[in-house]
Design a protein around this motif. Structure first.
Motif, mmCIF file in Angstrom:
data_model
loop_
_atom_site.group_PDB
_atom_site.id
_atom_site.type_symbol
_atom_site.label_atom_id
_atom_site.label_comp_id
_atom_site.label_asym_id
_atom_site.label_seq_id
_atom_site.Cartn_x
_atom_site.Cartn_y
_atom_site.Cartn_z
ATOM 1 N N ARG A 100 45.212 35.092 43.985
ATOM 2 C CA ARG A 100 44.160 34.321 43.307
ATOM 3 C C ARG A 100 42.982 34.035 44.242
ATOM 4 O O ARG A 100 42.363 32.988 44.180
ATOM 5 C CB ARG A 100 44.706 32.989 42.781
ATOM 6 N N GLY A 101 42.710 34.990 45.116
ATOM 7 C CA GLY A 101 41.627 34.820 46.069
ATOM 8 C C GLY A 101 42.161 34.660 47.476
ATOM 9 O O GLY A 101 43.193 34.019 47.673
ATOM 10 N N ALA A 102 41.491 35.272 48.464
ATOM 11 C CA ALA A 102 41.983 35.213 49.836
ATOM 12 C C ALA A 102 40.838 35.422 50.806
ATOM 13 O O ALA A 102 39.822 36.038 50.480
ATOM 14 C CB ALA A 102 43.063 36.275 50.058
ATOM 15 N N THR A 103 41.007 34.887 52.016
ATOM 16 C CA THR A 103 40.043 35.114 53.088
ATOM 17 C C THR A 103 40.347 36.453 53.752
ATOM 18 O O THR A 103 41.429 37.032 53.560
ATOM 19 C CB THR A 103 40.128 33.997 54.137
ATOM 20 N N VAL A 104 39.406 36.914 54.571
ATOM 21 C CA VAL A 104 39.627 38.180 55.278
ATOM 22 C C VAL A 104 40.854 38.105 56.190
ATOM 23 O O VAL A 104 41.694 39.016 56.175
ATOM 24 C CB VAL A 104 38.357 38.593 56.057
ATOM 25 N N ARG B 263 35.434 47.207 55.142
ATOM 26 C CA ARG B 263 34.823 48.342 54.448
ATOM 27 C C ARG B 263 35.298 48.434 53.001
ATOM 28 O O ARG B 263 34.514 48.687 52.085
ATOM 29 C CB ARG B 263 35.143 49.659 55.183
ATOM 30 N N LEU B 264 36.593 48.196 52.784
ATOM 31 C CA LEU B 264 37.128 48.268 51.429
ATOM 32 C C LEU B 264 36.573 47.148 50.556
ATOM 33 O O LEU B 264 36.264 47.357 49.378
ATOM 34 C CB LEU B 264 38.660 48.197 51.470
ATOM 35 N N LEU B 265 36.429 45.965 51.127
ATOM 36 C CA LEU B 265 35.861 44.854 50.365
ATOM 37 C C LEU B 265 34.425 45.166 49.945
ATOM 38 O O LEU B 265 34.018 44.888 48.806
ATOM 39 C CB LEU B 265 35.901 43.567 51.189
ATOM 40 N N ALA B 266 33.674 45.751 50.859
ATOM 41 C CA ALA B 266 32.290 46.109 50.526
ATOM 42 C C ALA B 266 32.254 47.138 49.403
ATOM 43 O O ALA B 266 31.429 47.056 48.476
ATOM 44 C CB ALA B 266 31.578 46.643 51.773
ATOM 45 N N THR B 267 33.162 48.102 49.453
ATOM 46 C CA THR B 267 33.209 49.134 48.415
ATOM 47 C C THR B 267 33.628 48.546 47.074
ATOM 48 O O THR B 267 33.027 48.843 46.030
ATOM 49 C CB THR B 267 34.197 50.253 48.823
ATOM 50 N N LEU B 268 34.670 47.697 47.083
ATOM 51 C CA LEU B 268 35.147 47.080 45.840
ATOM 52 C C LEU B 268 34.099 46.140 45.259
ATOM 53 O O LEU B 268 33.947 46.044 44.038
ATOM 54 C CB LEU B 268 36.455 46.326 46.098
ATOM 55 N N ALA B 269 33.368 45.446 46.135
ATOM 56 C CA ALA B 269 32.313 44.557 45.652
ATOM 57 C C ALA B 269 31.177 45.359 45.026
ATOM 58 O O ALA B 269 30.630 44.996 43.975
ATOM 59 C CB ALA B 269 31.787 43.704 46.797
ATOM 60 N N ALA C 274 31.460 48.157 43.582
ATOM 61 C CA ALA C 274 31.949 48.675 42.302
ATOM 62 C C ALA C 274 32.132 47.575 41.265
ATOM 63 O O ALA C 274 32.400 47.867 40.091
ATOM 64 C CB ALA C 274 33.277 49.402 42.515
ATOM 65 N N GLY C 275 32.016 46.317 41.678
ATOM 66 C CA GLY C 275 32.096 45.209 40.733
ATOM 67 C C GLY C 275 33.481 44.655 40.500
ATOM 68 O O GLY C 275 33.682 43.880 39.559
ATOM 69 N N TYR C 276 34.460 44.994 41.368
ATOM 70 C CA TYR C 276 35.836 44.540 41.149
ATOM 71 C C TYR C 276 36.174 43.262 41.917
ATOM 72 O O TYR C 276 37.121 42.570 41.570
ATOM 73 C CB TYR C 276 36.833 45.636 41.536
ATOM 74 N N VAL C 277 35.427 42.960 42.974
ATOM 75 C CA VAL C 277 35.654 41.721 43.721
ATOM 76 C C VAL C 277 34.300 41.089 44.037
ATOM 77 O O VAL C 277 33.256 41.751 43.999
ATOM 78 C CB VAL C 277 36.437 41.958 45.041
ATOM 79 N N LEU C 278 34.337 39.808 44.363
ATOM 80 C CA LEU C 278 33.133 39.105 44.801
ATOM 81 C C LEU C 278 33.533 38.030 45.793
ATOM 82 O O LEU C 278 34.687 37.596 45.835
ATOM 83 C CB LEU C 278 32.364 38.502 43.620
ATOM 84 N N ARG C 279 32.564 37.613 46.594
ATOM 85 C CA ARG C 279 32.819 36.559 47.556
ATOM 86 C C ARG C 279 32.483 35.219 46.921
ATOM 87 O O ARG C 279 31.480 35.091 46.209
ATOM 88 C CB ARG C 279 31.978 36.790 48.819
ATOM 89 N N SER C 280 33.314 34.222 47.171
ATOM 90 C CA SER C 280 33.097 32.905 46.582
ATOM 91 C C SER C 280 31.775 32.316 47.071
ATOM 92 O O SER C 280 31.256 32.722 48.121
ATOM 93 C CB SER C 280 34.249 31.968 46.954
#
Length: 275
Positions: free
Chosen positions: A28-32, A48-54, A56-62
């Motif tokens: 339900r959400g996690a830090t690096v 790098r994966l977080l940047a790619t997923l973001a 693509a619209g699948y994750v975002l930073r709080s």
């Protein structure tokens, strides 16, 4: 000209991205730092994966900027998933193997309201015709073998809620005694007063501390009494239930701490003994 990545590297990158997405979703959400710890993926790769997923619209930073969370877009990944198809395909080899070991038909039963329903079965492959019209068959929770197995091993809060819905107050104490006997026995037993006059025993298929479904075994008491059924068939029934439990754990990405290493229907003193 840039050299394309090798096939092995491409597959690994996709797998890691999916694993990371599953980790964020499950937590339900996690830090690096939490993602590095929980996924086992190196920090530079996680970034790098977080940047790619973001992108693509699948994750975002709080808004606070520390935690990563999934977006509603992840729901699209499951929109084509058909649970009944998955359950049928997953349970079919397990049920066929079980049938070959015990000779009696079995069903995968799942909770539906205040009843328990047949969702998959090996009855078509069984030469013994017991209730051939089993599709969509429903059984009462407090009297059927599967219902009793579900109630006996589901969490206490859920058990109390279900009992309040399906058992008259005056009968609750008797039902609780039967559920305690079910846990001691190691399997749910069908109430002999139920019609038609067939026998059944059932064990839970666990997902962590919850009951994902129940696996039953149906028989004719006049052909083989329940005591002999339990002595001969309970061990393979439990093995099949553990196999299904592992499949549900993979489906729901349950962590190692909740992996079905033990069957709760086996008392500690019985774990290495014949039933």
């Amino acid at each position: 000209m840039e050299t394309p990545p090798r096939r092995e590297e491409s597959v690994r990158a996709v797998r890691r991205a999916l694993d990371l997405l599953a980790t964020i979703n499950a937590s339900r959400g996690a830090t690096v730092p939490e993602l590095v710890r929980d996924s086992g993926i190196p920090r530079p790769t996680v970034l790098r994966l977080l940047a790619t997923l973001a992108e693509a619209g699948y994750v975002l930073r709080s808004p606070q900027g520390r935690r990563w969370e999934v977006t509603p877009r992840v729901a699209r990944l499951a929109s084509g998933f058909n649970f009944d198809t998955w359950l049928a395909a997953t349970s079919a080899p397990i049920l066929v193997d079980l049938l070959g070991k015990v000779g009696w038909p079995s069903d995968v039963m799942m909770l539906g309201g205040t009843e328990i329903h047949v969702r998959a079965s090996n009855r078509p492959q069984c030469g013994v015709a017991i209730e051939a019209d089993f599709h969509g068959m429903r059984s009462p929770l407090a009297q059927s073998a599967s219902g009793r197995a579900y109630l006996a091993w589901c969490p206490e809060v859920e058990r109390r809620r279900l009992l309040a819905l399906c058992v008259p107050r005056a009968q609750e104490r008797a039902v609780l005694r039967e559920l305690e006997a079910t846990r001691r026995r190691g399997y749910g037993l069908r109430d002999a007063s139920l019609k038609p006059p067939v026998g059944a025993i059932a064990v839970p298929v666990m997902l962590g501390a919850s009951v994902a479904c129940v696996l039953d075994l149906v028989f004719l008491p006049r052909v083989e009494p329940v005591e002999r059924i339990a002595a001969r068939c309970l061990a393979p029934l439990r093995e099949a239930a553990l196999a299904l439990s592992g499949a549900f754990a993979k489906l729901h990405a349950v962590g190692p701490d909740a992996h079905p290493t033990d069957d709760p229907s086996i008392a500690p003193g019985q774990r290495h003994a014949d039933p």
